[in-house]
Write a protein that holds these residues in place. Structure first.
Motif, short mmCIF file in Angstrom:
data_model
loop_
_atom_site.label_atom_id
_atom_site.label_comp_id
_atom_site.label_asym_id
_atom_site.label_seq_id
_atom_site.Cartn_x
_atom_site.Cartn_y
_atom_site.Cartn_z
N THR A 1 2.21 -3.52 -7.07
CA THR A 1 0.84 -4.07 -7.03
C THR A 1 0.84 -5.55 -7.40
O THR A 1 0.23 -6.39 -6.73
CB THR A 1 -0.08 -3.29 -7.97
OG1 THR A 1 -0.08 -1.91 -7.61
CG2 THR A 1 -1.50 -3.83 -7.91
N ALA B 1 3.27 1.41 -3.35
CA ALA B 1 2.56 1.77 -4.58
C ALA B 1 2.21 3.26 -4.60
O ALA B 1 2.23 3.91 -5.64
CB ALA B 1 1.29 0.93 -4.72
N ASN C 1 0.08 -8.68 -4.76
CA ASN C 1 -1.10 -9.50 -5.05
C ASN C 1 -0.75 -10.97 -5.23
O ASN C 1 -1.59 -11.85 -5.04
CB ASN C 1 -1.81 -8.99 -6.31
CG ASN C 1 -2.55 -7.68 -6.07
OD1 ASN C 1 -2.84 -7.32 -4.94
ND2 ASN C 1 -2.85 -6.97 -7.13
N GLU D 1 0.83 -1.21 0.00
CA GLU D 1 0.00 0.00 0.00
C GLU D 1 0.87 1.25 0.00
O GLU D 1 0.63 2.20 -0.77
CB GLU D 1 -0.91 0.01 1.23
CG GLU D 1 -1.76 1.26 1.37
CD GLU D 1 -2.58 1.25 2.64
OE1 GLU D 1 -3.58 0.51 2.68
OE2 GLU D 1 -2.22 1.99 3.59
N THR E 1 -3.78 2.99 -4.65
CA THR E 1 -4.18 1.98 -5.63
C THR E 1 -4.14 0.57 -5.05
O THR E 1 -4.77 -0.34 -5.55
CB THR E 1 -3.27 2.05 -6.86
OG1 THR E 1 -1.91 1.93 -6.45
CG2 THR E 1 -3.45 3.38 -7.59
N VAL E 2 -3.34 0.40 -4.00
CA VAL E 2 -3.31 -0.86 -3.24
C VAL E 2 -3.74 -0.52 -1.82
O VAL E 2 -3.18 0.38 -1.20
CB VAL E 2 -1.89 -1.48 -3.23
CG1 VAL E 2 -1.86 -2.72 -2.36
CG2 VAL E 2 -1.44 -1.82 -4.64
N GLU F 1 4.69 1.44 -9.48
CA GLU F 1 3.35 1.18 -8.93
C GLU F 1 2.81 -0.15 -9.42
O GLU F 1 2.30 -0.97 -8.65
CB GLU F 1 2.40 2.30 -9.33
CG GLU F 1 0.99 2.11 -8.77
CD GLU F 1 0.05 3.22 -9.20
OE1 GLU F 1 -1.18 2.99 -9.15
OE2 GLU F 1 0.53 4.30 -9.58
N LYS F 2 2.95 -0.40 -10.72
CA LYS F 2 2.48 -1.66 -11.31
C LYS F 2 3.25 -2.84 -10.75
O LYS F 2 2.67 -3.89 -10.42
CB LYS F 2 2.62 -1.61 -12.84
CG LYS F 2 2.15 -2.87 -13.54
CD LYS F 2 2.32 -2.73 -15.05
CE LYS F 2 1.89 -4.02 -15.76
NZ LYS F 2 2.09 -3.90 -17.24
#
Length: 477
Positions: A248, A83, A252, A80, A410-411, A244-245
């Motif tokens: 994430t 990201a 995940n 979190e 985003t997360v 960021e990608k």
């Protein structure tokens, strides 16, 4: 917190935007993906898991499950923050902002200390394997060689580190995947010379928990440190084109990575073989390969373990140097640590880390039971300290991000703040439980001493910094 595009280099914020002193975005998506996948597969899984199985029995699966849940929660919290604000210092930089300069300084230097000690452990482990193949070459020479080669790759460019780690991690992933496939076939008696085993080894030989429920937590002590390294991807993400990608995706996937690689492979071991057999305690994966008739199983595993050792050494040097770089950026380490070469590599930070690693290797040969054992024990509980700081940082950082740049969330941590407090409770339980065993008690006490020394240093540095600021203010007046 900046609301610039996530593709901004993490070092830019720390360098005040100076483009000549930044880490370069040299890691590709495939590098980050494999670093994330391979980060949880260390030599400890292939070798150290035998001690956990012997101490706990088949119930070690519950130990891995509990430790895995803790890692998933911590990685989600770290994901979190990373990201929303990619930083080369990751959790140390977040602790700096959320909890205070003392927290970022303390946890950053402790983490650096942990990894430079790991360099010595892994270099020695790799040298032992190589010496077994070529006994004419002294073990210390192999330790020197692997340290020198991997130092060279890290000094050349971040992309060379990423490329080496891509192939190291790839070999580990293929090996563990093949082990699981072969193991499943053997469990159902589908390989020549095997028969379906059912649950006889899981519930026989004293039952699923032959040493009682308390053994689950004893096993957890050996398991929890095997997961150290999962957070490396959040440091590496700062040197990727799209941090960021990358973060994430990594956070995940942590659930299935732990579920498949750890729980899956350990389940095969304790299902195929009696947990209390001598072969399982000494080398569980070799025991399974020999059980299913793989020729040269011990040498096959030696190759895989060597790869895992080199991967850990490679990542350890990278991680220690990037933490030193971040500390230098924030004024918590010598300014030279924050300088980079034309290729965007923090050369001084790398060399300082590897020099300490060489010193530790030296003590591993000259004083294995005194000086080196002290270094090992005093860094033993750092993983728990790091995770605890991540939890408390996330509690504060969530509110800061929501106030300043909510679009960067985003997360998100699940069920915030309740699961964060659950993770804090689990870590606190492990810390307390460590005091119930002799080895755990020694590690915790020495690690607390090391933390206290660094914390005192943080206070000294902070007071000097404040004195300098006050002197400058007086000069202006």
């Amino acid at each position: 917190m900046s609301t610039e595009a996530p593709k901004r280099s993490a070092a830019t914020a720390e360098s005040g935007g100076n483009p000549d002193q930044q880490l370069k975005a040299g890691l590709k998506n495939r590098h980050l993906s494999m670093i994330a996948i391979g980060g949880v597969i260390g030599a400890g899984l292939f070798v150290g898991s035998g001690a956990g199985i012997a101490a706990t029995g088949p119930g070690i699966l519950l130990s891995y499950g509990l430790a895995g849940v803790l890692v998933v929660l911590v990685m989600r919290m770290l994901g979190e923050m990373a990201a929303a604000d990619p930083q080369s210092g990751s959790f140390s930089a977040y602790a700096d902002r959320a909890l205070g300069r003392w927290a970022g300084f303390t946890i950053g230097w402790l983490y650096w200390f942990f990894w430079v000690v790991v360099l010595a452990v892994e270099a020695t482990a790799g040298a032992k394997i190589l010496n077994g193949w070529l006994p004419a070459v002294p073990q210390w020479a192999f330790a020197l060689l692997v340290m020198a080669v991997l130092t060279g790759t890290n000094l050349f460019s971040v992309s060379s580190y990423g490329e080496f780690e891509f192939w190291f991690a790839g070999i580990k992933v293929v090996a563990i995947a093949a082990f699981i496939v072969v193991g499943v076939l053997a469990m159902f008696g589908l390989l020549p010379g095997t028969h379906a085993v059912g649950s006889a080894n899981l519930v026989g030989h004293g039952g699923f928990l032959p040493h009682g429920v308390g053994a689950i937590f004893t096993g957890m002590l050996t398991v929890v440190f095997a997961f150290m390294g999962s957070e490396i991807v959040t440091l590496a993400a700062g040197e990727s084109e799209d941090p960021e990608k990358a973060v994430t995706k990594a956070t995940n996937s942590v659930i299935w990575r732990i579920g498949v690689f750890y729980l899956g492979s350990i389940f095969i071991v304790v299902t195929l073989l009696p947990w209390n057999s001598a072969s399982v305690k000494s080398s569980p994966y070799v025991a399974v390969l020999e059980h299913v008739g793989i020729p040269g199983a011990a040498q096959v595993m030696n190759v895989i373990v060597l790869t895992a050792v080199l991967s850990c050494l490679n990542s350890g040097l990278y991680t220690a140097s990037r933490m030193a770089f971040s500390l230098g950026r924030r004024g918590d380490a010598p300014a030279a640590f924050a300088r980079v070469t034309g290729r965007g590599v923090p050369r001084t930070a790398i060399l300082a880390s590897v020099v300490f690693g060489f010193i530790a290797v030296f003590f591993n040969y000259t004083s294995p039971n005194t000086v080196f054992q002290f270094l090992l024990n005093s860094s033993g509980a750092v993983a728990l300290f790091v995770w605890l700081v991540i939890c408390f940082s996330q509690l504060r950082m969530r509110r800061i991000i929501e106030r300043e740049a909510p679009e960067r969330l985003t997360v998100r941590m699940w069920l915030y703040p309740y699961l964060t407090w659950v993770a804090i409770g689990l870590i606190a339980f492990v810390v307390v439980y460590m005091f119930t065993t002799h080895d755990g008690r020694v590690q915790m006490i020495l690690s607390l001493v090391a933390a206290a020394v660094v914390l005192i240093a943080a206070q000294v540095v902070q007071r000097r910094r404040e004195a300098v600021v006050a002197d400058k203010a007086d000069e202006v007046l």
